[in-house]
Design an enzyme around this catalytic site. Structure first.
Site, PDB file in Angstrom:
ATOM      1  N   LYS A  49       0.840  -1.200   0.000  1.00  0.00           N
ATOM      2  CA  LYS A  49       0.000   0.000   0.000  1.00  0.00           C
ATOM      3  C   LYS A  49       0.880   1.257   0.000  1.00  0.00           C
ATOM      4  CE  LYS A  49      -3.710  -2.433   2.540  1.00  0.00           C
ATOM      5  NZ  LYS A  49      -4.432  -2.491   3.850  1.00  0.00           N
ATOM      6  N   TYR A 108     -12.035  -3.361  -2.573  1.00  0.00           N
ATOM      7  CA  TYR A 108     -12.547  -3.446  -1.196  1.00  0.00           C
ATOM      8  C   TYR A 108     -14.075  -3.468  -1.142  1.00  0.00           C
ATOM      9  CZ  TYR A 108      -7.873  -2.792   0.830  1.00  0.00           C
ATOM     10  OH  TYR A 108      -6.572  -2.960   1.224  1.00  0.00           O
ATOM     11  N   ARG A 157      -0.616 -14.814   4.252  1.00  0.00           N
ATOM     12  CA  ARG A 157      -1.304 -14.099   5.335  1.00  0.00           C
ATOM     13  C   ARG A 157      -0.496 -14.172   6.633  1.00  0.00           C
ATOM     14  NH1 ARG A 157      -5.943 -10.791   4.610  1.00  0.00           N
ATOM     15  NH2 ARG A 157      -6.524 -11.363   6.731  1.00  0.00           N
ATOM     16  N   ASN A 214      -1.705  -0.034   7.485  1.00  0.00           N
ATOM     17  CA  ASN A 214      -1.094  -1.326   7.807  1.00  0.00           C
ATOM     18  C   ASN A 214      -0.295  -1.952   6.663  1.00  0.00           C
ATOM     19  OD1 ASN A 214      -3.293  -2.067   6.309  1.00  0.00           O
ATOM     20  ND2 ASN A 214      -4.188  -3.442   7.840  1.00  0.00           N
ATOM     21  N   HIS A 216      -1.525  -5.527   1.631  1.00  0.00           N
ATOM     22  CA  HIS A 216      -2.729  -6.340   1.427  1.00  0.00           C
ATOM     23  C   HIS A 216      -2.330  -7.740   1.015  1.00  0.00           C
ATOM     24  CE1 HIS A 216      -6.592  -7.782  -0.030  1.00  0.00           C
ATOM     25  NE2 HIS A 216      -5.909  -8.269  -1.051  1.00  0.00           N
ATOM     26  N   GLU A 218      -8.940 -11.240  -7.141  1.00  0.00           N
ATOM     27  CA  GLU A 218      -8.019 -10.100  -7.057  1.00  0.00           C
ATOM     28  C   GLU A 218      -6.921 -10.182  -8.117  1.00  0.00           C
ATOM     29  OE1 GLU A 218      -8.896  -9.521  -2.290  1.00  0.00           O
ATOM     30  OE2 GLU A 218      -6.900 -10.204  -2.908  1.00  0.00           O
TER      31      GLU A 218
HETATM   32  P1  GDP Z   1      -6.925  -7.475   5.808  1.00  0.00           P
HETATM   33  O1  GDP Z   1      -7.446  -8.564   4.910  1.00  0.00           O
HETATM   34  O2  GDP Z   1      -6.081  -7.990   6.926  1.00  0.00           O
HETATM   35  O3  GDP Z   1      -6.206  -6.381   5.048  1.00  0.00           O
HETATM   36  O4  GDP Z   1      -8.192  -6.820   6.537  1.00  0.00           O
HETATM   37  P2  GDP Z   1      -9.693  -6.549   6.009  1.00  0.00           P
HETATM   38  O5  GDP Z   1      -9.929  -7.233   4.702  1.00  0.00           O
HETATM   39  O6  GDP Z   1     -10.606  -6.868   7.128  1.00  0.00           O
HETATM   40  O7  GDP Z   1      -9.709  -4.980   5.818  1.00  0.00           O
HETATM   41  C1  GDP Z   1      -9.088  -4.398   4.695  1.00  0.00           C
HETATM   42  C2  GDP Z   1      -8.315  -3.184   5.141  1.00  0.00           C
HETATM   43  O8  GDP Z   1      -9.234  -2.212   5.663  1.00  0.00           O
HETATM   44  C3  GDP Z   1      -7.335  -3.414   6.279  1.00  0.00           C
HETATM   45  O9  GDP Z   1      -6.094  -3.934   5.832  1.00  0.00           O
HETATM   46  C4  GDP Z   1      -7.192  -2.027   6.845  1.00  0.00           C
HETATM   47  O10 GDP Z   1      -6.326  -1.223   6.031  1.00  0.00           O
HETATM   48  C5  GDP Z   1      -8.617  -1.500   6.708  1.00  0.00           C
HETATM   49  N1  GDP Z   1      -9.371  -1.721   7.937  1.00  0.00           N
HETATM   50  C6  GDP Z   1      -9.895  -2.882   8.392  1.00  0.00           C
HETATM   51  N2  GDP Z   1     -10.534  -2.715   9.563  1.00  0.00           N
HETATM   52  C7  GDP Z   1     -10.406  -1.393   9.858  1.00  0.00           C
HETATM   53  C8  GDP Z   1     -10.854  -0.573  10.940  1.00  0.00           C
HETATM   54  O11 GDP Z   1     -11.497  -1.044  11.884  1.00  0.00           O
HETATM   55  N3  GDP Z   1     -10.531   0.752  10.889  1.00  0.00           N
HETATM   56  C9  GDP Z   1      -9.822   1.292   9.861  1.00  0.00           C
HETATM   57  N4  GDP Z   1      -9.551   2.596   9.874  1.00  0.00           N
HETATM   58  N5  GDP Z   1      -9.374   0.551   8.821  1.00  0.00           N
HETATM   59  C10 GDP Z   1      -9.658  -0.768   8.819  1.00  0.00           C
HETATM   60 MG    MG Z   2      -8.949  -8.542   3.496  1.00  0.00          MG
END
Ligand code: GDP
Ligand code: MG
Length: 158
Positions: free
Chosen positions: A20, A60, A96, A123, A126, A137
């Site tokens: 990212k 997303y 992961r 973070n 991805h 994806e």
């Molecule tokens: P990942 O698969 O570990 O990347 O997590 P997810 O698919 O659940 O969410 C996608 C991305 O959305 C995450 O990597 C974060 O950048 C963002 N994100 C997820 N949960 C939160 C949250 O509670 N707050 C904020 N600000 N960003 C979030």
């Molecule tokens: Mg995810």
């Protein structure tokens, strides 16, 4: 018969990884790619892009009802992103593990998020979360012709 490259559960399993904008800006591109390479995953796709809003929203889409969605799209479109496809045995799940938990506060040391970031909204990286998302994806971000073919002379597994 033609081998089905990228099929989950095979040695050619593939996952989509994206560094990212914060990862690029913090100079962590080589660190992140290096961790996947050194683990033994095979890099078969790599390009740098500036994601559009439409691309971020599609990538997303499953999170579109979340309160952080607009901020997430803004974050993902705020700079350059490195798009990667890695191939190998168990790479979706194993990738992961290298990435670490979504919230860096929960991410183990030794993982990318555990070692290099503190905030869930910044973070760094991805990684596809399962076989269906990996397939969707990879085809969203890469044309078939952008995936390369090359072989290990000495395979890292049988
Ligand atoms: P990942 O698969 O570990 O990347 O997590 P997810 O698919 O659940 O969410 C996608 C991305 O959305 C995450 O990597 C974060 O950048 C963002 N994100 C997820 N949960 C939160 C949250 O509670 N707050 C904020 N600000 N960003 C979030
Ligand atoms: Mg995810």
């Amino acid at each position: 018969t033609v081998p089905v490259y990228g099929a989950p559960g095979t040695k050619q399993e593939r996952t989509f990884i994206a560094i990212k904008p914060d990862g690029v800006q913090r100079g962590l591109v080589s660190e992140i790619i290096g961790r996947f390479e050194k683990k033994g995953y095979k890099l078969v796709g790599m390009k740098m892009i500036n994601p559009t809003k439409a691309q971020a929203e599609e990538h997303y889409a499953d999170l579109s009802s979340k309160p952080f969605f607009n901020g997430l799209v803004k974050y993902f479109t705020s700079g350059a992103v490195v798009c990667l496809v890695f191939e190998g045995k168990g790479v979706i799940k194993g990738g992961r593990v290298l990435v670490g938990a979504t919230n860096p506060s929960d991410a183990n040391p030794g993982s990318i998020r555990g070692d290099f970031c503190v905030d869930i909204s910044r973070n760094l990286i991805h990684g596809s979360d399962g076989p269906e998302s990996a397939k969707a994806e990879i085809s969203m971000w890469f044309k078939d012709s952008e995936i390369t073919q090359w072989n290990f002379i000495t395979p890292v597994y049988e």
